[in-house]
Design a protein around this motif. Structure first.
Motif, PDB file in Angstrom:
ATOM      1  N   VAL A   1       0.537  -1.009   0.563  1.00  0.00           N
ATOM      2  CA  VAL A   1      -0.173  -0.358  -0.154  1.00  0.00           C
ATOM      3  C   VAL A   1       1.063   1.140   0.040  1.00  0.00           C
ATOM      4  N   SER A   2       1.776   1.474   0.722  1.00  0.00           N
ATOM      5  CA  SER A   2       2.800   2.301   0.472  1.00  0.00           C
ATOM      6  C   SER A   2       3.581   2.377  -0.519  1.00  0.00           C
ATOM      7  N   GLN A   3       3.722   1.519  -1.312  1.00  0.00           N
ATOM      8  CA  GLN A   3       4.516   2.142  -2.277  1.00  0.00           C
ATOM      9  C   GLN A   3       3.350   2.240  -3.771  1.00  0.00           C
ATOM     10  N   LEU A   4       2.148   1.749  -3.734  1.00  0.00           N
ATOM     11  CA  LEU A   4       1.607   2.294  -4.158  1.00  0.00           C
ATOM     12  C   LEU A   4       0.657   3.765  -3.882  1.00  0.00           C
ATOM     13  N   ASN A   5       0.729   4.248  -2.836  1.00  0.00           N
ATOM     14  CA  ASN A   5       0.468   5.466  -2.434  1.00  0.00           C
ATOM     15  C   ASN A   5       1.300   6.545  -3.353  1.00  0.00           C
ATOM     16  N   GLY A   6       2.712   6.084  -2.707  1.00  0.00           N
ATOM     17  CA  GLY A   6       3.891   6.608  -3.213  1.00  0.00           C
ATOM     18  C   GLY A   6       3.767   6.839  -4.742  1.00  0.00           C
ATOM     19  N   LEU A   7       3.504   5.599  -5.591  1.00  0.00           N
ATOM     20  CA  LEU A   7       3.131   5.845  -7.185  1.00  0.00           C
ATOM     21  C   LEU A   7       1.682   7.138  -7.754  1.00  0.00           C
ATOM     22  N   LEU A   8       1.061   7.306  -6.479  1.00  0.00           N
ATOM     23  CA  LEU A   8      -0.377   8.124  -6.900  1.00  0.00           C
ATOM     24  C   LEU A   8       0.149  10.048  -6.543  1.00  0.00           C
TER      25      LEU A   8
ATOM     26  N   LEU B   1       5.108  -1.011 -20.033  1.00  0.00           N
ATOM     27  CA  LEU B   1       5.566  -1.618 -19.528  1.00  0.00           C
ATOM     28  C   LEU B   1       4.372  -1.653 -17.892  1.00  0.00           C
ATOM     29  N   LEU B   2       3.823  -0.673 -17.969  1.00  0.00           N
ATOM     30  CA  LEU B   2       2.284  -1.227 -16.573  1.00  0.00           C
ATOM     31  C   LEU B   2       1.648  -2.390 -16.190  1.00  0.00           C
ATOM     32  N   ALA B   3       1.503  -2.586 -17.916  1.00  0.00           N
ATOM     33  CA  ALA B   3       0.295  -3.891 -18.134  1.00  0.00           C
ATOM     34  C   ALA B   3       0.725  -5.226 -17.881  1.00  0.00           C
ATOM     35  N   SER B   4       2.347  -4.861 -18.183  1.00  0.00           N
ATOM     36  CA  SER B   4       3.243  -6.751 -18.289  1.00  0.00           C
ATOM     37  C   SER B   4       4.295  -6.522 -17.193  1.00  0.00           C
TER      38      SER B   4
ATOM     39  N   GLU C   1       9.990  -1.267  -9.291  1.00  0.00           N
ATOM     40  CA  GLU C   1      10.742  -0.139 -10.530  1.00  0.00           C
ATOM     41  C   GLU C   1      10.195   0.171 -11.843  1.00  0.00           C
ATOM     42  N   PRO C   2      10.540  -0.576 -12.759  1.00  0.00           N
ATOM     43  CA  PRO C   2       9.594  -0.317 -13.761  1.00  0.00           C
ATOM     44  C   PRO C   2       7.954  -0.009 -13.853  1.00  0.00           C
ATOM     45  N   TYR C   3       7.534  -0.615 -13.467  1.00  0.00           N
ATOM     46  CA  TYR C   3       6.255  -0.280 -13.127  1.00  0.00           C
ATOM     47  C   TYR C   3       5.620   0.934 -12.705  1.00  0.00           C
ATOM     48  N   ALA C   4       6.341   1.709 -11.365  1.00  0.00           N
ATOM     49  CA  ALA C   4       6.523   2.880 -10.819  1.00  0.00           C
ATOM     50  C   ALA C   4       6.770   3.778 -11.888  1.00  0.00           C
ATOM     51  N   ALA C   5       8.314   3.081 -12.604  1.00  0.00           N
ATOM     52  CA  ALA C   5       8.222   4.412 -13.227  1.00  0.00           C
ATOM     53  C   ALA C   5       7.549   4.686 -14.154  1.00  0.00           C
ATOM     54  N   ALA C   6       7.012   3.701 -15.113  1.00  0.00           N
ATOM     55  CA  ALA C   6       5.765   4.626 -16.018  1.00  0.00           C
ATOM     56  C   ALA C   6       4.564   4.794 -15.922  1.00  0.00           C
ATOM     57  N   GLY C   7       4.264   4.262 -14.732  1.00  0.00           N
ATOM     58  CA  GLY C   7       3.164   4.856 -14.087  1.00  0.00           C
ATOM     59  C   GLY C   7       2.652   6.315 -13.931  1.00  0.00           C
ATOM     60  N   ALA C   8       4.319   6.617 -13.538  1.00  0.00           N
ATOM     61  CA  ALA C   8       4.765   7.763 -12.778  1.00  0.00           C
ATOM     62  C   ALA C   8       4.517   9.311 -13.804  1.00  0.00           C
ATOM     63  N   VAL C   9       4.451   8.768 -14.746  1.00  0.00           N
ATOM     64  CA  VAL C   9       4.778   9.639 -15.118  1.00  0.00           C
ATOM     65  C   VAL C   9       3.799   9.398 -17.803  1.00  0.00           C
ATOM     66  N   PHE C  10       2.820   8.627 -16.549  1.00  0.00           N
ATOM     67  CA  PHE C  10       2.120   8.070 -17.849  1.00  0.00           C
ATOM     68  C   PHE C  10       1.098   9.201 -17.976  1.00  0.00           C
ATOM     69  N   VAL C  11       0.253   9.604 -16.744  1.00  0.00           N
ATOM     70  CA  VAL C  11      -0.882  10.700 -17.555  1.00  0.00           C
ATOM     71  C   VAL C  11       0.022  12.105 -17.962  1.00  0.00           C
ATOM     72  N   ALA C  12       1.026  12.261 -17.220  1.00  0.00           N
ATOM     73  CA  ALA C  12       2.057  13.361 -17.632  1.00  0.00           C
ATOM     74  C   ALA C  12       2.557  13.295 -19.474  1.00  0.00           C
ATOM     75  N   VAL C  13       2.445  12.754 -19.790  1.00  0.00           N
ATOM     76  CA  VAL C  13       2.173  11.991 -21.053  1.00  0.00           C
ATOM     77  C   VAL C  13       1.378  12.359 -22.092  1.00  0.00           C
ATOM     78  N   MET C  14       0.099  12.362 -21.742  1.00  0.00           N
ATOM     79  CA  MET C  14      -0.524  12.546 -22.707  1.00  0.00           C
ATOM     80  C   MET C  14      -0.874  13.881 -22.475  1.00  0.00           C
ATOM     81  N   VAL C  15      -1.369  14.604 -21.078  1.00  0.00           N
ATOM     82  CA  VAL C  15      -1.158  16.079 -21.089  1.00  0.00           C
ATOM     83  C   VAL C  15      -0.634  16.909 -22.268  1.00  0.00           C
TER      84      VAL C  15
END
Length: 386
Positions: free
Chosen positions: A235-242, A282-285, A290-304
Motif C-alpha cells: 500500500v505504501s508503494q502504491l500511495n507513493g506512486l499516486l 510496461l505498466l501492463a506487463s 521499479e519499471p511499473y512505477a517509472a511507467a506509472g509516474a509519467v503515464f498521465v503526464a505524457v498525455m497532458v
C-alpha cells in the motif's frame, strides 16, 4: 489593454478549466465513494461516472460546431451554476435513479461550461501557453483536492463529496460571472469575419488522434492501482506512486508554456502517441515494482503534454475556436469509454491485454497525427485577438 489580457479574465478561465476537468482529478475518489459510502456495486458506480462524462461529451460535441456564434460571457456562469445545483442535489439523495438523472444533468451543464472555456482560450493571442498554464493549475488543484476531500468524506460521509463538487462548480460560476472575457468584443470585426471559415480537414485527424490517446489513458490508468495491488506491491508503494503521478502532472504545463516555440509540435504528438504505447506495455506487463512505477509516474503526464501541443495547433489552424471547444469531447470520451473497455479486456484476458490493446490504439493515433498539419508557434503573435 483589452479584456483577455487582464489577469482577472485569465484567472476566470483557469478556474473554469479546473472545475470543468474535475473528473480527471476526482474519478478514483468519486467511484470509490459511491461504492463504499452509497453501497453501489462497481458497475453501478462506474455507470454514474460514465453518465456524467457522457453528458459532458454530448454537450461538447453539440456546442463545439456552434461555438463561434455563442457568447461565453453569460453561458459559462449559467452552465457551472447549473452543474453546482445538480451536485448539491446529489448530496441530498441516495437512490440510484435520482443520482443517475442528476449525474447526467451535471455532466451536460459541465460540458457546456468547459467547451465555451476552451473555445475562448483558443481565440486568445497565445492559446498554447495559456492552456499549458491552465493544465498546471489543474495539477495544483488536484493535489489540494486529493489531500482534503478524502478527509472530509471520512468525517462527514459520502454526501460531502458532492458538496465539494457543488462548491467547486459554484465558485466557477461566480468567478466566470464576474470576470469571464468577452473575446468576440476584444477581437472586433476581424474576429467576426473568421467565424464562417470551414474547419480544416487536418484538424479532424488531430481531434481523433487525441480522442484515441484519451481512450488509452482511461483504459490503462483506471487499472494502474489494481495492477500493482494484484502483483503484491505494498500500500505504501502504491500511495507513493499516486503522489508521484500528481507531482509529475505539474510539469507538462510549465514546460509546454515555456518552450512552445522551441519544440516542434509534430515531434511532440508523434512521440506522445509512441511513448504512451510503450508505457502502457510496461505498466501492463511489469512484475517488478521499479519499471511499473517509472511507467506509472509519467503515464498521465505524457498525455497532458501531448494534448497541450495539439491544442495549440487546433487553435492556430481554426481561429474560430470550434476545434478547441471540442476538447471536453476529445478527453472525456476516453474517460467514459476507457474504463469499460479496459475492464472487459482484463476480465477476458488479464492485464497484459491492456498493453496490447493500448499499443494497437496508439499506432492508430500515430497514423492520425501524421495527417495533422502544423502552424508555427510564432504565428500566434499574428492573431488579432489578444
Amino acid at each position: 489593454m483589452n479584456d483577455i489580457q487582464r489577469w482577472p479574465a485569465r484567472s476566470a478561465l483557469m478556474v473554469a478549466h479546473c472545475a470543468g476537468m474535475v473528473d480527471l482529478v476526482a474519478l478514483p475518489v468519486w467511484v470509490g465513494t459511491l461504492m463504499s459510502r452509497y453501497g453501489l456495486d462497481a458497475q453501478q458506480a462506474g455507470a454514474l461516472a460514465t453518465l456524467f462524462l457522457a453528458g459532458a461529451v454530448l454537450a461538447s460535441a453539440w456546442l463545439a460546431p456552434r461555438f463561434h456564434g455563442l457568447n461565453g460571457r453569460w453561458i459559462a456562469p449559467a452552465a457551472f451554476g447549473t452543474a453546482a445545483l445538480a451536485f448539491f442535489a446529489c448530496s441530498q439523495v441516495s437512490q440510484f435513479g435520482a443520482l443517475a438523472a442528476l449525474h447526467l444533468a451535471g455532466g451536460l451543464a459541465n460540458g457546456v461550461g468547459l467547451s465555451v472555456t476552451h473555445g475562448t482560450v483558443a481565440r486568445t493571442g497565445n492559446p498554447q501557453r495559456l492552456f499549458g498554464i491552465m493544465q498546471t493549475m489543474l495539477g495544483v488543484f488536484g493535489v489540494i483536492f486529493m489531500a482534503a476531500t478524502p478527509q472530509l468524506i471520512g468525517a462527514l460521509g459520502g454526501p460531502a463529496l458532492f458538496g465539494v463538487f457543488g462548491g467547486v462548480m459554484l465558485v466557477a460560476s461566480l468567478v466566470t460571472g464576474l470576470f469571464f472575457p468577452d473575446v468576440a468584443a476584444a477581437g472586433g470585426q476581424q474576429a467576426v469575419s473568421r467565424k464562417a471559415a470551414k474547419l480544416p480537414a487536418s484538424v479532424w485527424f488531430g481531434i481523433w488522434g487525441i480522442s484515441v490517446m484519451a481512450i488509452v489513458q482511461g483504459m490503462v490508468f483506471s487499472f494502474m492501482e489494481r495492477m500493482g495491488a494484484d502483483r503484491g506491491f505494498s500500500v505504501s508503494q502504491l500511495n507513493g506512486l499516486l503522489i508521484a503521478v500528481g507531482l509529475f502532472n505539474l510539469l507538462p504545463g510549465v514546460i509546454a508554456a515555456l518552450f512552445q516555440a522551441r519544440i516542434n509540435a509534430r515531434v511532440v504528438v508523434l512521440c506522445g502517441a509512441t511513448a504512451q504505447g510503450v508505457l502502457a506495455m510496461l505498466l501492463a506487463s511489469s512484475t517488478a515494482f521499479e519499471p511499473y512505477a517509472a511507467a506509472g509516474a509519467v503515464f498521465v503526464a505524457v498525455m497532458v503534454f501531448t494534448h497541450i501541443f495539439a491544442f495549440g495547433q487546433f487553435a492556430a489552424l481554426d481561429p474560430s475556436g470550434r476545434a478547441a471547444a471540442a476538447t471536453p469531447a476529445m478527453t472525456m470520451i476516453g474517460a467514459a469509454v476507457g474504463p469499460i473497455l479496459g475492464g472487459t479486456l482484463v476480465k477476458l484476458s488479464g492485464y497484459p491485454a491492456l498493453g496490447m490493446a493500448a499499443l494497437v490504439l496508439d499506432v492508430l493515433a500515430f497514423a492520425l497525427f501524421m495527417r495533422l498539419a502544423l502552424r508555427p508557434a510564432a504565428s500566434y503573435a499574428e492573431s488579432p485577438v489578444r
